[in-house]
Design an enzyme around this catalytic site. Sequence first.
Site, PDB file in Angstrom:
ATOM      1  CB  SER A  93      15.189  18.664  34.236  1.00  0.00           C
ATOM      2  OG  SER A  93      15.288  18.736  35.209  1.00  0.00           O
TER       3      SER A  93
HETATM    4  N1  SAM Z   1      11.867  15.271  37.490  1.00  0.00           N
HETATM    5  C1  SAM Z   1      11.137  16.494  37.721  1.00  0.00           C
HETATM    6  C2  SAM Z   1      10.984  16.823  36.802  1.00  0.00           C
HETATM    7  O1  SAM Z   1      11.165  15.381  35.562  1.00  0.00           O
HETATM    8  O2  SAM Z   1       9.727  17.543  36.781  1.00  0.00           O
HETATM    9  C3  SAM Z   1      12.511  18.230  37.950  1.00  0.00           C
HETATM   10  C4  SAM Z   1      12.985  18.221  39.173  1.00  0.00           C
HETATM   11  S1  SAM Z   1      13.396  19.645  39.756  1.00  0.00           S
HETATM   12  C5  SAM Z   1      14.390  20.241  38.719  1.00  0.00           C
HETATM   13  C6  SAM Z   1      13.453  19.072  40.801  1.00  0.00           C
HETATM   14  C7  SAM Z   1      12.598  19.084  42.062  1.00  0.00           C
HETATM   15  O3  SAM Z   1      13.555  18.448  42.826  1.00  0.00           O
HETATM   16  C8  SAM Z   1      11.844  19.736  43.119  1.00  0.00           C
HETATM   17  O4  SAM Z   1      10.356  19.156  42.467  1.00  0.00           O
HETATM   18  C9  SAM Z   1      12.492  19.887  44.154  1.00  0.00           C
HETATM   19  O5  SAM Z   1      11.267  19.703  45.816  1.00  0.00           O
HETATM   20  C10 SAM Z   1      13.125  18.540  44.163  1.00  0.00           C
HETATM   21  N2  SAM Z   1      13.996  18.875  46.171  1.00  0.00           N
HETATM   22  C11 SAM Z   1      14.862  19.064  46.141  1.00  0.00           C
HETATM   23  N3  SAM Z   1      14.812  18.662  47.419  1.00  0.00           N
HETATM   24  C12 SAM Z   1      14.790  17.272  47.399  1.00  0.00           C
HETATM   25  C13 SAM Z   1      15.286  16.560  48.655  1.00  0.00           C
HETATM   26  N4  SAM Z   1      15.940  16.491  49.503  1.00  0.00           N
HETATM   27  N5  SAM Z   1      14.530  15.258  48.579  1.00  0.00           N
HETATM   28  C14 SAM Z   1      13.385  15.181  47.195  1.00  0.00           C
HETATM   29  N6  SAM Z   1      12.883  15.554  46.485  1.00  0.00           N
HETATM   30  C15 SAM Z   1      14.531  17.182  46.566  1.00  0.00           C
END
Ligand code: SAM
Length: 243
Positions: A93
């Site tokens: 993000s």
């Molecule tokens: N917080 C992260 C960072 O600091 O790099 C960025 C997050 S990224 C915008 C969103 C993440 O949420 C992705 O890695 C994605 O695979 C994960 N994600 C999506 N759906 C999810 C779920 N149901 N449970 C856990 N993770 C999930």
Amino acid sequence: MKSSAFILAALLILLMTIPELGVGDRDYAADREFMVKTQIDWRTVTDGRIGVKDQQILEVMRRIPRHEFVPDKRKSQAYFDSPLPIGYDQTISQPYIVAYMTELLKLQKTHKVLEVGTGSGYQAAVLAELVNHVYTIEIIKELGEDATKRLKRLGYKNATVKIADGYFGWKEHAPYDAIIVTAAPDHIPPPLVQQLKPGGVMCTPVGGRFQIQNLTLISKTADGVIKTKQVMPVRFVPLTGKH
Ligand code: SAM
């Protein structure tokens, strides 16, 4: 002879200024300082965004090597004012959003925090600098494994990663003082609200894939009443999974 020495020196300087090549170790401290000043700190941001006031969060954003959390070819962009691709169609993000959401959680050192959406592990590292323990869930195995290794390599002993669907939270360690969701569900996940402590806060984007998402702050009062507040429009990758 003279001109070949000149070409060699020029080549060396060129290599040292391209961080993706891993030659010449930059420490990026100036980039981080500039990032905090121009994108995050409420005293110095100028484009109308709501800056972050918490000095501890600003300090952590100045300290954490964000370039360690992005793919090699993105290192030179690590402190830009934007999300960046981390593979598997996912992103790390925007630094401002990381800091802003962290401030919304009103963290204390004794807190236990749950993050849904580990991604690169950067947000988890920011949280781990501020609280007692961070539990973080990632649905994509490869990202979860990479983040686990990265957080270990960088010395974060108080961040634990699990590979699972974060919609359901992580019951074993509940209740949490704070919960942060960094992918957008189309509704507030009830299991997460259940796993929030009375007096706790949760921050999540909410909105369908093709809708405007709202960053939403959910608080649970001491007697268990749930209050929600929409904070600002945002754009996150969707929360996936089979829920
Ligand atoms: N917080 C992260 C960072 O600091 O790099 C960025 C997050 S990224 C915008 C969103 C993440 O949420 C992705 O890695 C994605 O695979 C994960 N994600 C999506 N759906 C999810 C779920 N149901 N449970 C856990 N993770 C999930």
